[in-house]
Write a protein that holds these residues in place. Structure first.
Motif, mmCIF file in Angstrom:
data_model
loop_
_atom_site.group_PDB
_atom_site.id
_atom_site.type_symbol
_atom_site.label_atom_id
_atom_site.label_comp_id
_atom_site.label_asym_id
_atom_site.label_seq_id
_atom_site.Cartn_x
_atom_site.Cartn_y
_atom_site.Cartn_z
ATOM 1 N N THR A 41 42.307 -9.944 -2.879
ATOM 2 C CA THR A 41 42.191 -11.571 -4.368
ATOM 3 C C THR A 41 42.842 -10.748 -4.935
ATOM 4 N N LYS A 42 43.644 -12.065 -5.223
ATOM 5 C CA LYS A 42 44.792 -11.582 -6.256
ATOM 6 C C LYS A 42 44.066 -11.915 -8.308
ATOM 7 N N ALA A 43 43.787 -11.638 -8.511
ATOM 8 C CA ALA A 43 43.059 -11.561 -10.102
ATOM 9 C C ALA A 43 44.033 -12.883 -10.508
ATOM 10 N N ILE A 44 43.059 -13.830 -11.717
ATOM 11 C CA ILE A 44 43.632 -14.987 -12.549
ATOM 12 C C ILE A 44 43.344 -14.785 -13.708
ATOM 13 N N ILE A 45 44.454 -14.664 -14.059
ATOM 14 C CA ILE A 45 44.457 -14.895 -15.622
ATOM 15 C C ILE A 45 44.610 -15.191 -16.246
ATOM 16 N N LEU A 46 43.825 -15.978 -17.686
ATOM 17 C CA LEU A 46 44.342 -17.138 -18.650
ATOM 18 C C LEU A 46 44.761 -16.513 -19.708
ATOM 19 N N VAL A 47 45.990 -16.763 -19.622
ATOM 20 C CA VAL A 47 46.492 -16.787 -21.261
ATOM 21 C C VAL A 47 46.363 -17.386 -22.297
ATOM 22 N N VAL A 48 46.252 -17.424 -23.319
ATOM 23 C CA VAL A 48 45.764 -18.290 -24.123
ATOM 24 C C VAL A 48 46.290 -18.154 -25.951
ATOM 25 N N ASP A 49 47.070 -18.765 -26.904
ATOM 26 C CA ASP A 49 47.870 -17.971 -27.325
ATOM 27 C C ASP A 49 49.032 -19.538 -27.586
ATOM 28 N N ASP A 50 48.375 -19.815 -28.901
ATOM 29 C CA ASP A 50 49.946 -20.760 -29.515
ATOM 30 C C ASP A 50 51.171 -19.700 -29.981
ATOM 31 N N GLU A 51 51.223 -19.125 -30.068
ATOM 32 C CA GLU A 51 52.325 -18.516 -30.312
ATOM 33 C C GLU A 51 52.947 -18.227 -28.113
ATOM 34 N N GLU A 52 54.428 -18.819 -28.009
ATOM 35 C CA GLU A 52 55.224 -18.774 -26.741
ATOM 36 C C GLU A 52 55.474 -17.495 -27.188
ATOM 37 N N GLY A 53 56.043 -17.002 -27.475
ATOM 38 C CA GLY A 53 56.219 -15.522 -27.625
ATOM 39 C C GLY A 53 55.400 -14.627 -27.199
ATOM 40 N N VAL A 54 54.435 -14.700 -27.205
ATOM 41 C CA VAL A 54 52.866 -13.977 -26.974
ATOM 42 C C VAL A 54 52.401 -14.257 -25.581
ATOM 43 N N ARG A 55 52.537 -15.915 -25.449
ATOM 44 C CA ARG A 55 52.032 -16.003 -23.676
ATOM 45 C C ARG A 55 53.071 -14.848 -23.128
ATOM 46 N N ASN A 56 54.103 -15.694 -22.959
ATOM 47 C CA ASN A 56 55.333 -15.182 -22.240
ATOM 48 C C ASN A 56 55.598 -13.306 -22.062
ATOM 49 N N ALA A 57 55.432 -12.827 -23.504
ATOM 50 C CA ALA A 57 55.372 -11.878 -23.365
ATOM 51 C C ALA A 57 53.716 -10.277 -22.260
ATOM 52 N N LEU A 58 52.579 -11.198 -22.073
ATOM 53 C CA LEU A 58 51.901 -10.909 -21.752
ATOM 54 C C LEU A 58 51.224 -11.428 -20.222
ATOM 55 N N ARG A 59 52.669 -12.607 -19.746
ATOM 56 C CA ARG A 59 53.039 -13.157 -18.648
ATOM 57 C C ARG A 59 53.281 -11.831 -18.056
ATOM 58 N N ARG A 60 54.811 -11.912 -18.569
ATOM 59 C CA ARG A 60 56.036 -10.643 -18.084
ATOM 60 C C ARG A 60 54.850 -9.620 -17.291
ATOM 61 N N LEU A 61 53.975 -8.783 -18.986
ATOM 62 C CA LEU A 61 52.864 -8.440 -18.228
ATOM 63 C C LEU A 61 52.710 -8.079 -17.732
ATOM 64 N N LEU A 62 51.523 -9.314 -17.442
ATOM 65 C CA LEU A 62 50.628 -8.931 -16.190
ATOM 66 C C LEU A 62 51.003 -9.073 -14.808
#
Length: 167
Positions: free
Chosen positions: A5-26
């Motif tokens: 099973t592939k883990a599904i992670i929801l990232v919640v942040d009002d800053e697009e740069g933070v969301r995208n950085a965490l998305r790329r990392l994960l």
């Protein structure tokens, strides 16, 4: 949750740069990542999509991270909750633990290796909880063996069910 099973992670942040950085990392670690700009959007995602882990910023318009994670704790208790913030106020970590029962607290700016470790351990917790629920359901479908005069297996099953009820 099976081994594959592939883990599904929801990232919640009002800053697009933070969301995208965490998305790329994960996503580099082969996690499936969903994004939400605020708490209300996150709650909508959670209505339709099963998620293993939620990482939420604290300071956002509308619902704060702590308030969002409190709602997630009540509505989706099996989701592992992580709070992310740049807030230096010492009350924030205490409130996040006491009110939202977060698994971990991450300060911005974060260390990528630390985030990877925290998420890996959080997914392991989610996987083990799923496995425990599966085992309890399996035991529920079986009767206690007749060679168990003290009914030990039934007592262990009751204790496991009590533990799951705390989720």
């Amino acid at each position: 949750m099976e081994e594959a099973t592939k883990a599904i992670i929801l990232v919640v942040d009002d800053e697009e740069g933070v969301r995208n950085a965490l998305r790329r990392l994960l996503e580099a670690d082969d996690y499936s990542v969903l994004l939400a700009e605020n708490g209300e959007d996150a709650l909508k995602v959670l209505q339709d999509t099963p998620v293993h882990i939620i990482i939420s910023d604290q300071n956002m318009p509308g619902l704060s991270g702590i308030d969002l994670l409190k709602l997630v704790r009540v509505r989706h208790p099996r989701i592992v909750r992580i709070l992310l913030t740049a807030d230096e106020h010492p009350e924030v970590p205490v409130r996040s633990i006491n009110e939202s029962e977060v698994y971990r607290f991450i300060r911005k700016p974060w260390n990528n290796a630390d985030v990877r470790t925290i998420v890996s351990l959080a997914f392991e917790i989610a996987r083990l909880e799923q496995e425990k629920r599966h085992l309890v359901m399996t035991m529920r479908s079986k009767d206690a063996p007749s060679d168990d005069p003290a009914d030990i297996e039934s007592e262990l099953l009751r204790l496991a069910e009590d533990e799951i009820g705390k989720d």
